[in-house]
Design a protein around this motif. Structure first.
Motif, PDB file in Angstrom:
ATOM      1  N   LYS A 112     -32.262  70.364  52.499  1.00 58.44           N
ATOM      2  CA  LYS A 112     -30.885  70.336  52.007  1.00 58.44           C
ATOM      3  C   LYS A 112     -30.831  69.770  50.596  1.00 58.44           C
ATOM      4  N   GLU A 117     -37.664  74.284  62.452  1.00 61.80           N
ATOM      5  CA  GLU A 117     -37.897  72.982  63.071  1.00 61.80           C
ATOM      6  C   GLU A 117     -39.384  72.814  63.375  1.00 61.80           C
ATOM      7  N   LYS A 150     -36.450  69.130  57.534  1.00 58.04           N
ATOM      8  CA  LYS A 150     -35.550  67.975  57.484  1.00 58.04           C
ATOM      9  C   LYS A 150     -35.175  67.579  56.060  1.00 58.04           C
ATOM     10  N   ASP A 191     -24.378  73.823  57.198  1.00 54.97           N
ATOM     11  CA  ASP A 191     -24.145  72.752  56.226  1.00 54.97           C
ATOM     12  C   ASP A 191     -25.128  71.594  56.373  1.00 54.97           C
ATOM     13  N   ASP A 192     -26.010  71.673  57.363  1.00 60.01           N
ATOM     14  CA  ASP A 192     -27.103  70.693  57.457  1.00 60.01           C
ATOM     15  C   ASP A 192     -28.254  71.058  56.526  1.00 60.01           C
ATOM     16  N   PHE A 193     -28.184  72.261  55.920  1.00 58.77           N
ATOM     17  CA  PHE A 193     -29.325  72.760  55.153  1.00 58.77           C
ATOM     18  C   PHE A 193     -28.996  73.134  53.710  1.00 58.77           C
ATOM     19  N   THR A 246     -32.230  78.796  62.072  1.00 60.60           N
ATOM     20  CA  THR A 246     -31.272  77.831  62.601  1.00 60.60           C
ATOM     21  C   THR A 246     -30.019  78.569  63.043  1.00 60.60           C
ATOM     22  N   LEU A 259     -24.712  75.390  62.047  1.00 56.23           N
ATOM     23  CA  LEU A 259     -25.357  74.189  61.493  1.00 56.23           C
ATOM     24  C   LEU A 259     -25.731  74.374  60.020  1.00 56.23           C
ATOM     25  N   SER A 303     -26.552  71.828  50.316  1.00 56.72           N
ATOM     26  CA  SER A 303     -25.674  70.795  49.779  1.00 56.72           C
ATOM     27  C   SER A 303     -24.541  71.409  48.969  1.00 56.72           C
TER      28      SER A 303
END
Length: 220
Positions: A30, A21, A27, A104-106, A98, A102, A108
C-alpha cells in the motif's frame, strides 16, 4: 483440488508479478507499488475483477509508459495473465490477489491514475445492490485512491447494471461523465481500446449482446 490448480498456485507463489498473501510485499504494498513492485514512477492503472488478465495484459502491451495491475481473488485465473506477461517480458504488469472489498488495504490516497471495472457480476436482485462494484459503497471506496482528475472506465453487457450505474453516477455531484454509450462497438470510443477484449466480452459479443461503456471522473 485438481493437480493443475495446485501447480498454478505454486507458480503464483514463485512469480514476481503476483502479489498475494504469504509474500512479504503483500503487507507492505500500500502506497509503495511504484517502489516495491515496478521500481519506476509510471502511473498506475488498475483493473477490477480482471479474471484471466486479458485486458490488463492487452493494455500493458499498448501502453508501456504505464503500469497495470489486475485484481481478482481467483488465483487460478490470474495465473494465466501472470504467465503471459512473464513470457512476453512485460514488466509493467502485476496481479493482486484479494477481494475487491478490501481494495483500500492495498492502495493509498491518490495512488491510482486510472481504474477499469470490466464485466463485473451484475447482482441483479435489489437485495444485492451493495455488492455491485458500481454501487455508492464501492464508489466511495474508490474515490480517495484515485488521483484528482483520474479516470474510471466501466464496461458491461448487462443493460440493467449499466442503467443503474449511469443513474448513480449522474446523481452524484462529485462525478463528471466523460463518455457513455449503450453500443460500444458502434460508437466513437471503440478505437481508443485497440480491440482489446476480456474473455467475457468476447463471449457476449459473439452472442450478439451490445457492450455498454461509461467513462467518468471524480471531482475534487
Amino acid at each position: 483440488m485438481g493437480r493443475n490448480k495446485l501447480q498454478r498456485f505454486k507458480e503464483n507463489e514463485e512469480n514476481r508479478n503476483v502479489v498475494q498473501e504469504g509474500k512479504d510485499i503483500f503487507k507492505n504494498i500500500k502506497g509503495n507499488w511504484n517502489q516495491l513492485q515496478f521500481e519506476n514512477e509510471k502511473p498506475l492503472v488498475v483493473e477490477l475483477a480482471c479474471g484471466r488478465g486479458e485486458f490488463t495484459v492487452g493494455l500493458a502491451r499498448e501502453y508501456p509508459e504505464q503500469n497495470f495491475i489486475g485484481v481478482d481473488i481467483k488465483g487460478s485465473r490470474i495465473w494465466k495473465g501472470s504467465k503471459i506477461a512473464t513470457a512476453e517480458g512485460l514488466e509493467n504488469v502485476a496481479f493482486l490477489r484479494t477481494q475487491i472489498q478490501l481494495l483500500d488495504d492495498f492502495f493509498s490516497h491518490g495512488e491510482i491514475s486510472e481504474l477499469w471495472i470490466t464485466f463485473p457480476d451484475p447482482f441483479p436482485r435489489d437485495g444485492d445492490e451493495k455488492r455491485r462494484l458500481t454501487s455508492p459503497r464501492y464508489l466511495d471506496m474508490y474515490k480517495p485512491m484515485i488521483k484528482p482528475g483520474g479516470i474510471v472506465n466501466f464496461k458491461t453487457d448487462n443493460t440493467g447494471l449499466f442503467d443503474y450505474t449511469l443513474e448513480i453516477i449522474s446523481a452524484r455531484e462529485d462525478c463528471d461523465i466523460l463518455a457513455s454509450t449503450h453500443d460500444f462497438y458502434q460508437s466513437e470510443f471503440k478505437d481508443d481500446h485497440h480491440g482489446i477484449k476480456t474473455r467475457y466480452e468476447g463471449i457476449f459479443s459473439e452472442k450478439g449482446e451490445k457492450i455498454k461503456y461509461l467513462k467518468f471522473r471524480f471531482l475534487d
